[in-house]
Enzyme design. Structure first.
Site, PDB file in Angstrom:
ATOM      1  N   GLU A  47       0.868  -1.182   0.000  1.00  0.00           N
ATOM      2  CA  GLU A  47       0.000   0.000   0.000  1.00  0.00           C
ATOM      3  C   GLU A  47       0.903   1.230   0.000  1.00  0.00           C
ATOM      4  O   GLU A  47       2.004   1.199   0.583  1.00  0.00           O
ATOM      5  CB  GLU A  47      -0.855  -0.016   1.278  1.00  0.00           C
ATOM      6  CG  GLU A  47      -1.617   1.251   1.567  1.00  0.00           C
ATOM      7  CD  GLU A  47      -2.151   1.296   3.023  1.00  0.00           C
ATOM      8  OE1 GLU A  47      -1.442   0.841   3.935  1.00  0.00           O
ATOM      9  OE2 GLU A  47      -3.287   1.797   3.199  1.00  0.00           O
ATOM     10  N   LYS A 127      -9.485   2.379  -1.490  1.00  0.00           N
ATOM     11  CA  LYS A 127      -9.657   1.841  -0.139  1.00  0.00           C
ATOM     12  C   LYS A 127     -10.984   2.278   0.483  1.00  0.00           C
ATOM     13  O   LYS A 127     -11.301   3.462   0.541  1.00  0.00           O
ATOM     14  CB  LYS A 127      -8.491   2.297   0.744  1.00  0.00           C
ATOM     15  CG  LYS A 127      -8.427   1.650   2.122  1.00  0.00           C
ATOM     16  CD  LYS A 127      -7.129   2.067   2.810  1.00  0.00           C
ATOM     17  CE  LYS A 127      -6.954   1.402   4.159  1.00  0.00           C
ATOM     18  NZ  LYS A 127      -5.651   1.811   4.774  1.00  0.00           N
ATOM     19  N   CYS A 176      -4.807  -2.825   3.113  1.00  0.00           N
ATOM     20  CA  CYS A 176      -4.493  -2.703   4.524  1.00  0.00           C
ATOM     21  C   CYS A 176      -5.654  -2.982   5.480  1.00  0.00           C
ATOM     22  O   CYS A 176      -6.026  -4.131   5.656  1.00  0.00           O
ATOM     23  CB  CYS A 176      -3.889  -1.322   4.786  1.00  0.00           C
ATOM     24  SG  CYS A 176      -2.856  -1.355   6.241  1.00  0.00           S
TER      25      CYS A 176
HETATM   26  N1  ING Z   1      -2.959   0.500   8.813  1.00  0.00           N
HETATM   27  C1  ING Z   1      -3.369  -0.294   9.901  1.00  0.00           C
HETATM   28  C2  ING Z   1      -4.061  -1.585   9.494  1.00  0.00           C
HETATM   29  O1  ING Z   1      -5.271  -1.717   9.494  1.00  0.00           O
HETATM   30  C3  ING Z   1      -4.259  -0.466  12.130  1.00  0.00           C
HETATM   31  C4  ING Z   1      -4.161   0.454  10.931  1.00  0.00           C
HETATM   32  C5  ING Z   1      -3.116  -0.947  12.746  1.00  0.00           C
HETATM   33  C6  ING Z   1      -5.507  -0.866  12.555  1.00  0.00           C
HETATM   34  C7  ING Z   1      -3.224  -1.827  13.837  1.00  0.00           C
HETATM   35  C8  ING Z   1      -5.633  -1.725  13.642  1.00  0.00           C
HETATM   36  C9  ING Z   1      -4.502  -2.224  14.294  1.00  0.00           C
HETATM   37  O2  ING Z   1      -3.325  -2.526   9.245  1.00  0.00           O
HETATM   38  C10 ING Z   1      -3.628   0.881   7.693  1.00  0.00           C
HETATM   39  N2  ING Z   1      -2.921   1.634   6.827  1.00  0.00           N
HETATM   40  O3  ING Z   1      -4.788   0.574   7.497  1.00  0.00           O
END
Ligand code: ING
Length: 315
Positions: A47, A127, A176
């Site tokens: 991403e 997204k 992601c």
């Molecule tokens: N990053 C993270 C993801 O969903 C996150 C945000 C991190 C959510 C850890 C929950 C726990 O992997 C992105 N860019 O979405």
């Protein structure tokens, strides 16, 4: 009969804030060349693969935000990647920040494209599940301003018939946070998707619940392995990894079979290629049996999934 395609998960290590797109594209090309030597037909990048993960900072002006976005794809700095892909006859998935001029104005999306071995963009995804927050929150060690910088994607979860490695298949994309939501995988699965590509930037520190930090690797694999198995599809999850501008990002880029088994995984947190031979026909082992949707699903009882945003709890 088999439809074996050789796929590369091309994990990127940190991209510094100052690193130029040109320098990053050189790293992408390097990974593509290694993929070619290993017989890959298709390579999957992370991403937001062209720049550092900029939503970790608050930028006050639109100009400072737009710096991180691409107005053209391919553009001046990314044409070299498309040219190399054509030369190597290598398809690829690439995540990037997109400024889109649409009929109702200018829009900002967290986007991924699927590009054929001929260098044509055959699929685009924007997204849908945007994590983080909209306003600057000083209590955080780093920001996660995806809800500020990106709009919710307006393309849904499209599936594409495309040719990879000489075989026709049905492919899908996500980005992601999407991978954490079962709806993502099921909407793709309900279109017969046989392989989906999911780039990610996942900080190990989760400010709201730091006691879960040690679970980030588990929470990375769990939803992707479940999604692959419950929809009978291959999933290629690819990280931007490592200590990027003092923020530790999870690695663990991997290729998961329709059975839910991890068949290849990166073991570093730098630029690294993991490859596997993926037989798209193996999806049938799951799609025709344990998760034969037409035979076993009872959608008349699933209405809550599409009809409500938040939970509807009993009185
Ligand atoms: N990053 C993270 C993801 O969903 C996150 C945000 C991190 C959510 C850890 C929950 C726990 O992997 C992105 N860019 O979405």
């Amino acid at each position: 009969m088999s439809r074996k395609i050789i796929v590369g998960a091309a994990q990127l290590g940190p991209i510094a804030r100052e690193e130029t797109r040109r320098s990053v594209v050189a790293r992408l090309v390097e990974l593509m060349r290694e993929a070619k030597t290993r017989g890959c037909h298709f390579i999957v990048y992370p991403e937001l693969a062209l720049t550092t993960f900029f939503p970790r900072w608050y930028f006050p002006t639109p100009a400072e935000v737009d710096f991180w976005f691409e107005r053209e794809m391919p553009g001046p700095e990314t044409q070299a990647l498309f040219d190399e892909a054509k030369r190597l006859e290598m398809g690829f998935y690439l995540g990037y920040a997109e400024i889109a001029e649409e009929s109702d104005g200018t829009h900002h999306y967290n986007t991924a494209i699927m590009v054929s071995a001929k260098g044509d963009i055959v699929g685009k995804y924007r997204k849908v599940h945007l994590p983080g927050h909209r306003e600057y929150e000083p209590w955080r060690a780093f920001q996660h301003l995806e809800k500020r910088y990106f709009e919710c994607g307006n393309l849904g979860f499209p599936a594409y018939r495309a040719q990879v490695g000489g075989h026709n298949g049905i492919f899908g994309m996500a980005l992601c946070n999407d991978r954490r939501w079962p709806e993502t995988h099921r909407v793709l699965g309900l279109q017969g998707v046989e392989m989906s590509f999911i780039g990610y930037n996942t900080p190990i520190h989760y400010p709201q619940v730091p006691e879960h930090d040690h679970l980030q690797a588990f929470h990375n694999l769990l939803p992707m392995q479940a999604g692959a198995y419950q929809n009978g599809m291959w999933i290629v999850g690819v990280a931007k990894a490592g200590k990027e501008e003092n923020c530790d990002l999870l690695g663990q880029s991997c290729i998961i079979a329709p059975t839910g088994e991890v068949v290849a995984m990166c073991s570093t947190i730098g630029d690294e290629l993991a490859t596997a031979s993926c037989d798209l026909d193996r999806c049938k082992e799951i799609k025709d049996n344990v998760f034969n949707f037409a035979l076993h699903r009872e959608p008349q009882y699933y209405r809550l999934i599409a009809e409500t945003k938040g939970a509807v709890v009993p009185r």
